[in-house]
Every structure is written in structure tokens, then in C-alpha cells.
Design a protein around this motif. Structure first.
Motif, short mmCIF file in Angstrom:
data_model
loop_
_atom_site.label_atom_id
_atom_site.label_comp_id
_atom_site.label_asym_id
_atom_site.label_seq_id
_atom_site.Cartn_x
_atom_site.Cartn_y
_atom_site.Cartn_z
N LEU B 94 0.84 -1.20 0.00
CA LEU B 94 0.00 0.00 0.00
C LEU B 94 0.87 1.25 0.00
O LEU B 94 2.03 1.21 0.43
CB LEU B 94 -0.91 0.02 1.23
CG LEU B 94 -1.94 -1.12 1.36
CD1 LEU B 94 -2.75 -0.96 2.63
CD2 LEU B 94 -2.88 -1.14 0.16
N LEU B 101 -4.35 5.60 6.10
CA LEU B 101 -5.80 5.40 6.09
C LEU B 101 -6.17 4.13 6.85
O LEU B 101 -7.19 4.07 7.52
CB LEU B 101 -6.33 5.32 4.65
CG LEU B 101 -6.38 6.64 3.90
CD1 LEU B 101 -6.75 6.42 2.44
CD2 LEU B 101 -7.38 7.59 4.55
N LEU B 102 -5.31 3.12 6.76
CA LEU B 102 -5.61 1.91 7.51
C LEU B 102 -5.53 2.16 9.02
O LEU B 102 -6.23 1.53 9.80
CB LEU B 102 -4.71 0.75 7.14
CG LEU B 102 -5.50 -0.49 7.51
CD1 LEU B 102 -6.08 -1.16 6.31
CD2 LEU B 102 -4.79 -1.41 8.43
N GLY B 103 -4.68 3.11 9.39
CA GLY B 103 -4.64 3.50 10.79
C GLY B 103 -5.97 4.07 11.27
O GLY B 103 -6.25 4.10 12.46
N HIS B 105 -8.79 2.72 10.43
CA HIS B 105 -9.77 1.66 10.18
C HIS B 105 -10.85 1.58 11.26
O HIS B 105 -12.02 1.40 10.96
CB HIS B 105 -9.07 0.31 10.05
CG HIS B 105 -9.95 -0.77 9.50
ND1 HIS B 105 -10.18 -0.92 8.16
CD2 HIS B 105 -10.69 -1.72 10.11
CE1 HIS B 105 -11.01 -1.92 7.95
NE2 HIS B 105 -11.35 -2.43 9.13
N GLN B 106 -10.44 1.72 12.50
CA GLN B 106 -11.41 1.58 13.59
C GLN B 106 -12.48 2.67 13.57
O GLN B 106 -13.55 2.51 14.16
CB GLN B 106 -10.68 1.58 14.93
CG GLN B 106 -9.72 2.74 15.07
CD GLN B 106 -9.85 3.45 16.38
OE1 GLN B 106 -10.88 3.41 17.03
NE2 GLN B 106 -8.77 4.10 16.78
N LEU B 108 -13.95 3.67 10.86
CA LEU B 108 -14.79 3.49 9.68
C LEU B 108 -16.00 2.64 10.02
O LEU B 108 -15.88 1.53 10.51
CB LEU B 108 -13.99 2.81 8.57
CG LEU B 108 -13.02 3.76 7.89
CD1 LEU B 108 -11.87 3.00 7.27
CD2 LEU B 108 -13.74 4.56 6.83
N VAL B 123 -18.22 7.84 -0.02
CA VAL B 123 -17.32 8.91 -0.45
C VAL B 123 -17.11 9.89 0.70
O VAL B 123 -15.98 10.29 1.00
CB VAL B 123 -17.88 9.65 -1.69
CG1 VAL B 123 -17.07 10.90 -1.99
CG2 VAL B 123 -17.89 8.73 -2.89
N GLU B 126 -14.88 8.37 3.32
CA GLU B 126 -13.51 8.22 2.84
C GLU B 126 -12.80 9.57 2.80
O GLU B 126 -11.63 9.67 3.19
CB GLU B 126 -13.55 7.57 1.44
CG GLU B 126 -12.22 7.07 0.94
CD GLU B 126 -11.73 5.80 1.62
OE1 GLU B 126 -12.41 5.31 2.54
OE2 GLU B 126 -10.66 5.32 1.24
N VAL B 127 -13.52 10.61 2.35
CA VAL B 127 -12.91 11.95 2.29
C VAL B 127 -12.53 12.41 3.70
O VAL B 127 -11.46 12.98 3.91
CB VAL B 127 -13.88 12.94 1.61
CG1 VAL B 127 -13.42 14.38 1.83
CG2 VAL B 127 -13.96 12.65 0.12
N ILE B 130 -9.38 10.67 4.54
CA ILE B 130 -8.26 11.20 3.77
C ILE B 130 -7.79 12.52 4.37
O ILE B 130 -6.59 12.78 4.49
CB ILE B 130 -8.63 11.38 2.28
CG1 ILE B 130 -8.88 10.02 1.64
CG2 ILE B 130 -7.52 12.09 1.52
CD1 ILE B 130 -9.28 10.08 0.18
N LYS B 131 -8.74 13.36 4.80
CA LYS B 131 -8.36 14.64 5.40
C LYS B 131 -7.49 14.43 6.64
O LYS B 131 -6.48 15.11 6.83
CB LYS B 131 -9.61 15.43 5.77
CG LYS B 131 -10.21 16.17 4.58
CD LYS B 131 -11.44 16.95 4.98
CE LYS B 131 -12.07 17.59 3.75
NZ LYS B 131 -13.48 17.93 3.98
N GLU B 134 -4.15 13.11 5.59
CA GLU B 134 -3.41 14.19 4.94
C GLU B 134 -2.79 15.13 5.98
O GLU B 134 -1.64 15.56 5.84
CB GLU B 134 -4.37 14.96 4.04
CG GLU B 134 -3.74 15.61 2.84
CD GLU B 134 -3.36 14.60 1.77
OE1 GLU B 134 -2.19 14.63 1.37
OE2 GLU B 134 -4.21 13.80 1.34
N ARG B 146 3.84 10.58 -0.29
CA ARG B 146 2.40 10.34 -0.14
C ARG B 146 1.87 9.16 -0.97
O ARG B 146 1.22 8.26 -0.44
CB ARG B 146 1.64 11.60 -0.54
CG ARG B 146 0.13 11.51 -0.38
CD ARG B 146 -0.50 12.79 -0.92
NE ARG B 146 -1.93 12.84 -0.71
CZ ARG B 146 -2.83 12.42 -1.58
NH1 ARG B 146 -2.45 11.88 -2.72
NH2 ARG B 146 -4.12 12.51 -1.32
N ARG B 165 1.01 6.04 11.19
CA ARG B 165 -0.14 5.15 11.17
C ARG B 165 -0.69 4.94 12.58
O ARG B 165 -1.90 4.84 12.78
CB ARG B 165 0.24 3.79 10.56
CG ARG B 165 -0.94 2.87 10.40
CD ARG B 165 -0.54 1.50 9.94
NE ARG B 165 0.33 0.85 10.91
CZ ARG B 165 1.13 -0.18 10.63
NH1 ARG B 165 1.17 -0.65 9.42
NH2 ARG B 165 1.88 -0.71 11.55
#
Lengths: 325, 263
Positions: B94, B101-103, B105-106, B108, B123, B126-127, B130-131, B134, B146, B165
Motif C-alpha cells: 500500500l 488510512l488503515l490506521g 480503520h477503527q 470506519l 465517499v 472516505e474523504v 483522507i483529510k 493528509e 504520499r 499510522r
């Protein structure tokens, strides 16, 4: 070059005008094939069916790193579900049964698979594939037709209009398009990420909050569903479903598709299915030599492209991105 | 100081071997505690008990009132604990962004069907992730990497990605197993400084295992010393340095190095 201003843009499957053009052309090509090259309608339909299986297998093998030599089993379940049930409960309902049956069986196979890895899992899943084949062959003949199998009448399933090969081609195209779209979505989603995370560093995935057992069995279930839908579409295409079609050799062929196409990407599965189907279609004319030629071509592809066809495509793409420098 | 993590009489055995023997210690809010001790002293075993990978036979470990010995490893993150590993455990296939992002996960809560259909709900979620990722990339100055796959990135960068992460999950307690192992002296200094800043910025508590005494003394407010699975000392770096038990039983020549560095 597209400048991205919003994160939503990162999440689009097709990001650029060129991408949209390529997408539209691909769809157009597939729509036109039965009209322009009717002779190719059958092999192309077969390719689409196989690409579903390859995508599913790639989710399992490429993404989560669990190998399966038993996908012919899930393929058979889907095929028999349609062959047996579609005349009674209609094709869409039988397709739904195939999906549910494969999801359940895939999940169940995934549970013992949690304890197995690599070659051990390969042998265990091949055992599953053989068991399914034997099940359909040896149950009483009025269940699944025994060794002789079942005949699938397209006219009975779809009425006279869709019974024509060309019309059935479009049913396959529609289902495959939807499933491919969902596979691309899944691959880049948090679930696709978790699949890869479990493959690359199980411990770290776990401490990040990924439930390993849940994600691995989920991968098995999804993978089985893709194979099952493939099987369900395959039954009317071939017109007959018999145990001998679902041998270990078919499972090996599925595995070779993803290795040739590229492990761990949705596109890789599709390319591999295309390559293998095309090879077999062309080599069938070589008669007794076809097996040998097939082996040779696979060997050459693997030597030249260890990352598979998709790896080569990425290299070409990268080259043109920076062209002419 | 409020106690965040409390281990009480933790004993962990593997067959006839006692890896951790009746160890008790605490980590307070916004405190940095170091676990030190020779190889095989039981430091990593203790870490694995805290993250519920091992179940101690005796004793309990509580985190903000939650009993950790009764939870599963995948629910630790949602309680507010994250960790890094002795040998980097990143998702090599990855990208840096995806690892971060996997960090998340909990956090989500979107289900499979939203994901497969790419719905607006998905979406939006996910955004949001991502923020956060980022922001972490910016904080750790990982922008150049990145979208690079983690496999193949320099070792020092991988170490930072792993810390990122762990941090992006917004933990209250960060466990770090040998964070500076394998780094050059310059990289070590930089990381130590950065960790100090991050700790204050994010209001973190840190528990770290580390062999590098220089790093330990500059980061830790308190040091717990283990030997053969037992706790033999617990105190400020100053106290540990002058503890005759520690000097005699364990530090020995390292204590002299410490003296040398002070001059």
C-alpha cells in the motif's frame, strides 16, 4: 494531466477525459462485437464469464494472500444453481440463489482456512473443489443428473428473444459490467485496503482495528460469489452442465489467469482471463499439441513478465506519462 | 497525575518459562515511560499483553477503567491505544497514504455495500479519513512519499510512516517498541525531538521500549527496569542512574557510558 483540487476527485474511478474516452470505447467495442464479429461472440462471452472468476480469485489470492485451488467448486455451485433452479424459479432468482449459496459456502470454507497457509491451504481448497465435483456427480441422477449432468435450455429460461446467442451475450455483458464496477470500488475502498493489510502485516492490521477472522472469511465469501456468478452465467452459455467440466484443472486454469494477468489487481484478473481464453480458443485448432503450446506460451509470458500483463501495462503507462523525456 | 494505564501483578508464562513475573507499573496521562532491560527481560512480552496479543495467566492490566486482558487485539485501537513494532510492520503493497488510512480503520463504520457501490455515504466517510491522513502526512512531513508504495522506501521514512499510522488513529496511549533501532545518530536526534513535540501537541502518553539509553533519558520522565521478567526498579532517569540495584544488577558498563555522556 489533471490537477486535483478536491479529495473527492481522488476517489473517482475514472479521473481524466482520456480515461472516459477509453472507458466508452471499451464498452462500445464489447457492445459491437456480436454485430461485427459474430464468430467471436462465444469466446468473448466466455472471456467475460472467466474474468469474473479471475477477479474473485484475485481478491482472495492477490489481495488477502490466501490461495485457492478449489474455485472450480464455487463455479460449479453457481452453474448447477442455474441449471437446476432457473427453469423452476426464473433465471434472476436462480442467480440470486447462486450468490447466496456461494457466499455461505465461501464463508464456511474460509473458517478452516484461517488456520492454514500457502501449500496447506492450496491442498485443502483443492479437496473442497474435488468434493463439490464428486457431490454433483454422485448424488441421485434426478437431483443433478449424475455424471451426465443437466441440459440448460436458453429458450426455456429467457423466452425466444434472449435465447438467441447474441441476446444472451448482452445479459452476460450487463452482469459482468456491474460486477467489474463493484470490484474496482471494493479494491480501492477501506475493505480492499484491509484485505491487503492482512496480507502484508497481519499483526499491524489487527492492532489497527482489523478483525482478521472477519476480513479473511469475508474475502472468501466475496471471492466465492464472483466465481459463483461466473458459473451461473456459464451454464446457459455452454448449454450443458456436467461434473467433468469442474475439475481440478479448471481451478488451476483460474489460478494461471491471475498469475499471467497480474496478482493483486482487478485489471490483472481481467487481462489474464482474456489471455488464457484467447490462447485456448486459438490453440484448440492445434489439436493434440494445444496443451504443449499453451504451456510454452504461459512459460514465456512468466519469464518476460513476472508481474503479469498488468505490470507491463503499468510500465507502458508510466513511460507515456513522462514521454518524451 | 491521573493514571491512564495500570498493570497489576502481571505474570505471563510460556510453558515452563516465565517471561513476565509479577510486574506492576503505571503510565499517567501525558507521561512518557520507558521500559528498559536486557534482551529477554520481558519488555516485548509486556507490550503484547497490553495489546491483548498475549493473555497473562495472572494479574490484570487496565486502561481508563477498561480491562485489557479480556479484550481482543483488534479492539485495542478503539479503546485509544496504538503501537509500533520492533521490526517495522507496514503494509508494503500500500502507499503511504493508504497505510495511514488503515490506521483510521477503527473509525470506519461504512458497510460493504456502500463500499462496493461507491455511494455518497462511502465517499463522504472516505474523504473524512483522507483529510485526517493528509493532516498527519503534513505534520510528519511525508508529502514527498504520499503516493509511493511503502515497500522500497528508506528505512528511516518507514519508521516515521509507522509512527504516523499509529498516531492517525488518535490514540491516548502510544506504545513504541524500539522506535530508533537501526537509525543513524542524526535520525535518532531528529526523531526524539519530533516525538517530544508530537507528545505535547497531541496530549499523548507514551510507553516505549528502547535500548538506546541516550534516547531513553531524553524522552522518558520515568523509567521502569526489567530483568528476567521481574521489575527491579522504577523511577526518574536520575533515580535509575543512581540506583545501586540497577547499576549492580543490570546497567553496569552502560551506566559508565551514561556518566561519560554527561561530561
Amino acid at each position: 494531466m489533471v490537477l486535483k483540487e478536491r479529495y473527492e476527485q481522488d476517489l473517482r474511478l475514472v479521473g481524466s477525459p482520456q480515461g472516459w474516452a477509453a472507458f466508452a470505447l471499451t464498452i462500445l467495442l464489447f457492445v459491437l462485437i456480436p454485430q461485427i464479429f459474430p464468430a467471436y461472440a462465444y469466446p468473448v462471452a466466455l472471456f467475460m464469464v472467466y474474468s469474473l472468476v479471475a477477479i474473485g480469485l484475485n481478491i482472495l489470492v492477490g489481495f488477502t494472500g490466501q490461495i485457492s485451488l478449489g474455485h472450480a467448486g464455487f463455479f460449479a455451485i453457481g452453474a448447477y444453481a442455474v441449471a437446476k433452479l432457473a427453469p423452476i424459479i426464473t433465471f434472476p432468482a436462480a442467480l440470486l440463489v447462486a450468490v447466496v449459496a456461494c457466499a455461505v459456502v465461501g464463508y464456511l470454507v474460509g473458517i478452516p482456512a484461517l488456520k492454514l497457509e500457502g501449500p496447506y491451504l492450496a491442498i485443502a481448497t483443492s479437496g473442497f473443489g474435488l468434493a463439490i465435483q464428486q457431490f454433483f456427480a454422485n448424488t441421485p441422477n434426478d437431483w443433478f443428473g449424475g455424471h451426465g449432468g443437466l441440459i440448460v435450455e436458453k429458450s426455456q429460461l429467457f423466452g425466444d428473444f434472449f435465447a438467441r446467442d447474441r441476446a444472451y451475450y448482452y445479459i452476460i455483458l450487463a452482469v459482468v459490467t456491474v460486477m467489474v464496477y463493484m470490484a474496482f470500488n471494493l479494491a480501492r475502498s477501506h475493505i480492499g485496503r484491509a484485505f491487503v493489510a492482512v496480507r502484508d502485516a497481519e499483526l499491524a492490521a489487527q492492532t489497527s482495528g482489523v478483525n482478521i477472522a472477519k476480513i479473511k472469511t469475508l474475502a472468501f465469501a466475496i471471492s466465492a460469489v464472483y466465481a459463483g456468478i461466473g458459473g451461473a452465467l456459464f451454464a446457459p452459455l455452454l448449454g450443458i452442465v456436467s461434473p467433468e467440466s469442474f475439475s481440478l484443472l479448471l481451478s488451476v486454469q483460474f489460478l494461471s489467469m491471475i498469475v499471467i494477468g497480474g496478482i493483486g489487481t482487478v485489471a490483472g484478473g481481467i487481462l489474464g482471463a482474456g489471455m488464457v481464453t484467447a490462447l485456448q480458443d486459438q490453440l484448440a485448432q492445434a489439436g493434440g499439441w494445444s496443451g504443449l503450446l499453451y504451456g510454452l506460451v504461459v512459460l514465456i509470458v512468466m519469464i518476460l513478465e513476472p508481474l503479469g500483463l498488468y505490470g507491463r501495462w503499468m510500465k507502458i503507462k508510466l513511460y507515456w506519462k513522462s514521454w518524451p523525456f | 497525575m491521573t493514571v491512564l494505564l495500570e498493570a497489576k501483578n502481571v505474570t505471563l508464562r510460556f510453558g515452563g518459562v516465565t517471561a513476565v513475573n509479577d510486574v506492576s507499573f503505571t503510565v499517567g496521562a501525558n507521561e512518557t515511560v520507558a521500559l528498559i532491560g536486557p534482551n529477554g527481560a520481558g519488555k516485548s512480552s509486556l507490550f503484547n499483553c497490553i495489546t491483548a496479543l498475549y493473555k497473562p495467566q495472572v494479574g490484570n492490566i487496565s486502561f481508563m477503567g477498561q480491562e485489557l486482558t479480556k479484550t481482543s487485539p483488534d479492539s485495542i485501537a478503539s479503546l485509544g491505544i496504538s503501537r509500533t513494532f520492533q521490526n517495522i510492520e507496514l503494509f508494503g503493497g500500500l502507499t503511504v497514504l493508504e497505510n495511514l488510512l488503515l490506521g483510521r480503520h477503527q473509525h470506519l463504520k461504512v458497510n460493504l455495500f456502500h463500499a462496493m457501490l461507491g455511494t455518497p455515504t462511502w465517499v463522504k466517510s472516505e474523504v473524512e479519513q483522507i483529510k485526517r491522513a493528509e493532516a498527519m502526512i503534513e505534520l510528519l512531513e511525508l508529502q514527498p512519499y504520499r503516493d509511493r508504495r511503502v515497500r522500497g522506501l528508506p528505512y528511516g521514512v518507514q519508521k516515521i510512516v509507522e509512527i504516523g499510522r499509529a498516531l492517525v488513529s488518535e490514540p491516548k496511549l502510544l506504545l513504541m517498541d524500539e522506535p530508533v533501532a537501526g537509525l543513524t545518530t542524526d535520525e535518532k536526534d531528529e526523531l526524539v525531538q519530533r516525538l517530544g513535540e508530537l507528545k505535547n501537541e497531541l496530549g499523548l502518553s507514551i510507553l516505549l521500549v528502547e535500548h538506546d539509553i541516550r534516547v531513553v533519558s531524553s524522552l522518558a520522565e520515568r523509567i521502569v527496569v526489567l530483568e528476567y521478567g521481574r521489575k527491579i526498579a522504577d523511577g526518574t532517569p536520575e533515580q535509575i542512574r543512581n540506583d545501586p540495584v540497577v547499576i549492580a544488577a543490570y546497567l553496569g558498563e552502560e551506566a559508565q557510558t551514561l556518566e561519560g555522556q554527561k561530561k
